[in-house]
Design a protein around this motif. Structure first.
Motif, PDB file in Angstrom:
ATOM      1  N   LEU A 120      -6.535   3.985  -0.392  1.00  0.00           N
ATOM      2  CA  LEU A 120      -5.278   3.415   0.101  1.00  0.00           C
ATOM      3  C   LEU A 120      -4.908   3.977   1.466  1.00  0.00           C
ATOM      4  CD1 LEU A 120      -3.158   3.415  -3.186  1.00  0.00           C
ATOM      5  CD2 LEU A 120      -4.140   1.429  -2.017  1.00  0.00           C
ATOM      6  N   LYS A 121      -5.166   5.249   1.665  1.00  0.00           N
ATOM      7  CA  LYS A 121      -4.830   5.862   2.963  1.00  0.00           C
ATOM      8  C   LYS A 121      -5.756   5.370   4.069  1.00  0.00           C
ATOM      9  CE  LYS A 121      -2.185   9.765   1.318  1.00  0.00           C
ATOM     10  NZ  LYS A 121      -2.142  11.184   0.922  1.00  0.00           N
ATOM     11  N   LYS A 122      -7.004   5.063   3.716  1.00  0.00           N
ATOM     12  CA  LYS A 122      -7.920   4.435   4.685  1.00  0.00           C
ATOM     13  C   LYS A 122      -7.364   3.077   5.115  1.00  0.00           C
ATOM     14  CE  LYS A 122     -12.637   6.011   3.600  1.00  0.00           C
ATOM     15  NZ  LYS A 122     -13.968   5.531   3.156  1.00  0.00           N
ATOM     16  N   ASP A 172      -2.550   0.112  12.410  1.00  0.00           N
ATOM     17  CA  ASP A 172      -3.146  -0.226  13.706  1.00  0.00           C
ATOM     18  C   ASP A 172      -3.122  -1.729  13.939  1.00  0.00           C
ATOM     19  OD1 ASP A 172      -4.373   0.449  16.139  1.00  0.00           O
ATOM     20  OD2 ASP A 172      -6.392   0.183  15.315  1.00  0.00           O
ATOM     21  N   SER A 173      -2.352  -2.453  13.102  1.00  0.00           N
ATOM     22  CA  SER A 173      -2.196  -3.913  13.186  1.00  0.00           C
ATOM     23  C   SER A 173      -3.513  -4.658  13.010  1.00  0.00           C
ATOM     24  CB  SER A 173      -1.543  -4.310  14.526  1.00  0.00           C
ATOM     25  OG  SER A 173      -0.255  -3.769  14.625  1.00  0.00           O
ATOM     26  N   LYS A 174      -4.378  -4.110  12.164  1.00  0.00           N
ATOM     27  CA  LYS A 174      -5.650  -4.759  11.859  1.00  0.00           C
ATOM     28  C   LYS A 174      -5.649  -5.196  10.398  1.00  0.00           C
ATOM     29  CE  LYS A 174      -8.375  -2.165  15.245  1.00  0.00           C
ATOM     30  NZ  LYS A 174      -9.413  -1.129  15.419  1.00  0.00           N
ATOM     31  N   MET A 175      -6.386  -6.275  10.128  1.00  0.00           N
ATOM     32  CA  MET A 175      -6.490  -6.800   8.764  1.00  0.00           C
ATOM     33  C   MET A 175      -7.301  -5.845   7.886  1.00  0.00           C
ATOM     34  SD  MET A 175      -5.162 -10.077   8.743  1.00  0.00           S
ATOM     35  CE  MET A 175      -6.158 -11.338   7.928  1.00  0.00           C
ATOM     36  N   ALA A 176      -6.944  -5.776   6.606  1.00  0.00           N
ATOM     37  CA  ALA A 176      -7.674  -4.918   5.676  1.00  0.00           C
ATOM     38  C   ALA A 176      -9.130  -5.342   5.550  1.00  0.00           C
ATOM     39  CB  ALA A 176      -6.999  -4.939   4.305  1.00  0.00           C
ATOM     40  N   MET A 224      -5.433  -4.379  -5.970  1.00  0.00           N
ATOM     41  CA  MET A 224      -4.204  -4.436  -5.170  1.00  0.00           C
ATOM     42  C   MET A 224      -3.882  -5.861  -4.725  1.00  0.00           C
ATOM     43  SD  MET A 224      -3.073  -1.356  -5.047  1.00  0.00           S
ATOM     44  CE  MET A 224      -1.855  -1.486  -3.751  1.00  0.00           C
ATOM     45  N   HIS A 225      -4.882  -6.743  -4.759  1.00  0.00           N
ATOM     46  CA  HIS A 225      -4.697  -8.148  -4.349  1.00  0.00           C
ATOM     47  C   HIS A 225      -4.079  -8.259  -2.951  1.00  0.00           C
ATOM     48  CE1 HIS A 225      -5.786  -9.405  -8.386  1.00  0.00           C
ATOM     49  NE2 HIS A 225      -4.881  -8.573  -8.852  1.00  0.00           N
ATOM     50  N   LEU A 226      -4.611  -7.478  -2.033  1.00  0.00           N
ATOM     51  CA  LEU A 226      -4.053  -7.479  -0.676  1.00  0.00           C
ATOM     52  C   LEU A 226      -4.341  -8.794   0.032  1.00  0.00           C
ATOM     53  CD1 LEU A 226      -4.885  -3.859   0.543  1.00  0.00           C
ATOM     54  CD2 LEU A 226      -2.782  -4.712  -0.513  1.00  0.00           C
ATOM     55  N   LEU A 227      -3.356  -9.274   0.771  1.00  0.00           N
ATOM     56  CA  LEU A 227      -3.462 -10.561   1.456  1.00  0.00           C
ATOM     57  C   LEU A 227      -4.469 -10.504   2.599  1.00  0.00           C
ATOM     58  CD1 LEU A 227       0.375 -11.227   1.662  1.00  0.00           C
ATOM     59  CD2 LEU A 227      -1.196 -12.079  -0.065  1.00  0.00           C
ATOM     60  N   SER A 228      -4.406  -9.433   3.385  1.00  0.00           N
ATOM     61  CA  SER A 228      -5.271  -9.343   4.566  1.00  0.00           C
ATOM     62  C   SER A 228      -6.671  -8.862   4.224  1.00  0.00           C
ATOM     63  CB  SER A 228      -4.645  -8.424   5.627  1.00  0.00           C
ATOM     64  OG  SER A 228      -4.667  -7.076   5.213  1.00  0.00           O
ATOM     65  N   ALA A 229      -6.923  -8.591   2.927  1.00  0.00           N
ATOM     66  CA  ALA A 229      -8.273  -8.206   2.502  1.00  0.00           C
ATOM     67  C   ALA A 229      -9.112  -9.426   2.152  1.00  0.00           C
ATOM     68  CB  ALA A 229      -8.197  -7.272   1.301  1.00  0.00           C
ATOM     69  N   LYS A 230      -8.475 -10.590   2.034  1.00  0.00           N
ATOM     70  CA  LYS A 230      -9.201 -11.812   1.657  1.00  0.00           C
ATOM     71  C   LYS A 230     -10.058 -12.299   2.825  1.00  0.00           C
ATOM     72  CE  LYS A 230      -5.536 -13.239  -1.500  1.00  0.00           C
ATOM     73  NZ  LYS A 230      -6.276 -13.128  -2.777  1.00  0.00           N
ATOM     74  N   VAL A 238       0.835  -1.210   0.000  1.00  0.00           N
ATOM     75  CA  VAL A 238       0.000   0.000   0.000  1.00  0.00           C
ATOM     76  C   VAL A 238       0.868   1.258   0.000  1.00  0.00           C
ATOM     77  CG1 VAL A 238      -1.597   1.358   1.422  1.00  0.00           C
ATOM     78  CG2 VAL A 238      -2.036  -1.062   1.025  1.00  0.00           C
ATOM     79  N   GLN A 239       1.874   1.296   0.853  1.00  0.00           N
ATOM     80  CA  GLN A 239       2.713   2.491   0.935  1.00  0.00           C
ATOM     81  C   GLN A 239       3.509   2.712  -0.347  1.00  0.00           C
ATOM     82  OE1 GLN A 239       4.815   1.789   4.671  1.00  0.00           O
ATOM     83  NE2 GLN A 239       3.305   2.997   5.800  1.00  0.00           N
TER      84      GLN A 239
END
Length: 336
Positions: free
Chosen positions: A165-167, A174-178, A194-200, A140-141
């Motif tokens: 992305l900033k959200k 905050d160490s929370k999953m997307a 973005m295919h984020l891992l923690s968004a799945k 993301v960054q």
């Protein structure tokens, strides 16, 4: 179609044992052209007694269940996001699946070493989640940095993406999953690329033993309160497997409809909320464009009637058009 579940977890939590048991239930791939043929992928039938009762009803010659793919992913260790162990391979494999089955060890066995030398399910969950979060934070960054120039120019598309992305960045920091972030449909579309891992979506599989079944209720409660979806399993004795497969299917927001006749009775997988023409594409892509109408009867009504003729007499067989939203368990004959 989203059909693959990646089995992840720390080493020695029962991932491979589970995968091996699931693989024994595997079905041949020839009826499922969308499935991957790979030794680390098991094509597993979704338990559904309705299918087999319907096959009996039609005295069918061939019965084909709905299926999902389970992917055996290498064990993770702390530091995977920085390439430790098989970290890069692990993260790349997760990126390719549609959802995650996170295996968590709750059983005690002195002969099976725990990587942290103690059984602590909640801590184990945090270890893996943190690796997914750190990998996503880097992604993301980097993207925020890469679109800075376009955002400064006021390009609307990139301004929207930057805001989303900033959200996500705030949540990850905050160490929370997307996947804990509530987004509207437009924001979800932006993030999907973005295919984020923690968004799945994640299902937590609590690997217990029959002897300890009553001793983990506190763990179950804590996992449910903090993470939501879970299922208790004991892969050695195969208990809980049907629940696991059904919950995994549900996790992917999938439903089934049936076609039935003397030659074949089959469960077809669709995304929940599909219209009749879209649902028909599971059979053949031409069904969407050539769709005229569909004859539909709910499974339970057909079983209650005992025959199509009686179901028709009672008005339970309906003619539906292009806007009809297919319901789980519908028995359908498409007209094209």
């Amino acid at each position: 179609m989203s059909l693959s579940i990646g089995i992840v977890g720390l080493p020695n939590v029962g991932k491979s044992t589970l995968f091996n048991v699931l693989t024994k239930k595997s079905v041949p791939a020839e009826n499922y052209p969308f499935c991957t043929i790979d030794p680390s992928v098991g094509i597993v039938p979704v338990p559904d007694e309705r299918l087999y009762k319907l096959a009996e009803f039609s005295k069918t010659k061939k019965t084909i269940p709905a299926v999902i793919e389970f992917v055996d992913i290498a064990g993770l260790v702390a530091g995977a996001s920085k390439g430790e162990g098989l970290g890069n391979k692990f993260l790349a494999n997760i990126r390719e699946v549609d959802a995650i089955l996170h295996m968590v060890r709750t059983f005690h066995d002195k002969d099976i070493i725990h990587v942290a030398n103690r059984v602590d399910p909640l801590s184990d969950i945090e270890v893996i989640n943190l690796e997914l979060i750190l990998a996503d934070l880097e992604t993301v960054q980097k993207r925020i940095s890469n679109i800075t120039r376009e955002v400064k120019r006021g390009d609307k598309e990139f301004v929207k993406e930057d805001a989303v992305l900033k959200k996500v960045e705030v949540v990850l920091l905050d160490s929370k999953m997307a996947n804990s972030l509530e987004l509207d449909e437009d924001e979800k579309k932006i993030l999907k690329g973005m295919h984020l891992l923690s968004a799945k979506p994640v299902l937590y599989g609590l690997n217990t033993s029959a002897a300890e079944e009553g001793d983990i209720e506190d763990v179950v409660k804590k996992v449910q309160e903090k993470y939501g979806a879970y299922v208790k399993i004991d892969p050695i004795f195969e208990t809980g497997l049907d629940d696991l497969i059904k919950e995994s299917y549900k996790l992917l927001n999938l439903e089934v409809y049936f076609t039935t006749g003397v030659e074949e009775t089959r469960a077809w997988t669709i995304s929940a909320g599909s219209t009749a023409p879209v649902a028909g594409m599971a059979i053949h892509t031409d069904f969407k464009d050539k769709f005229i109408r569909a004859e539909v009867v709910a499974y339970d009504k057909l079983m209650e009637a005992g025959s199509y003729a009686t179901a028709r007499e009672r008005g339970w067989v309906r003619t539906e058009g292009k806007d009809y939203i297919v319901k789980d368990g519908d028995v359908i004959e498409f007209k094209i």
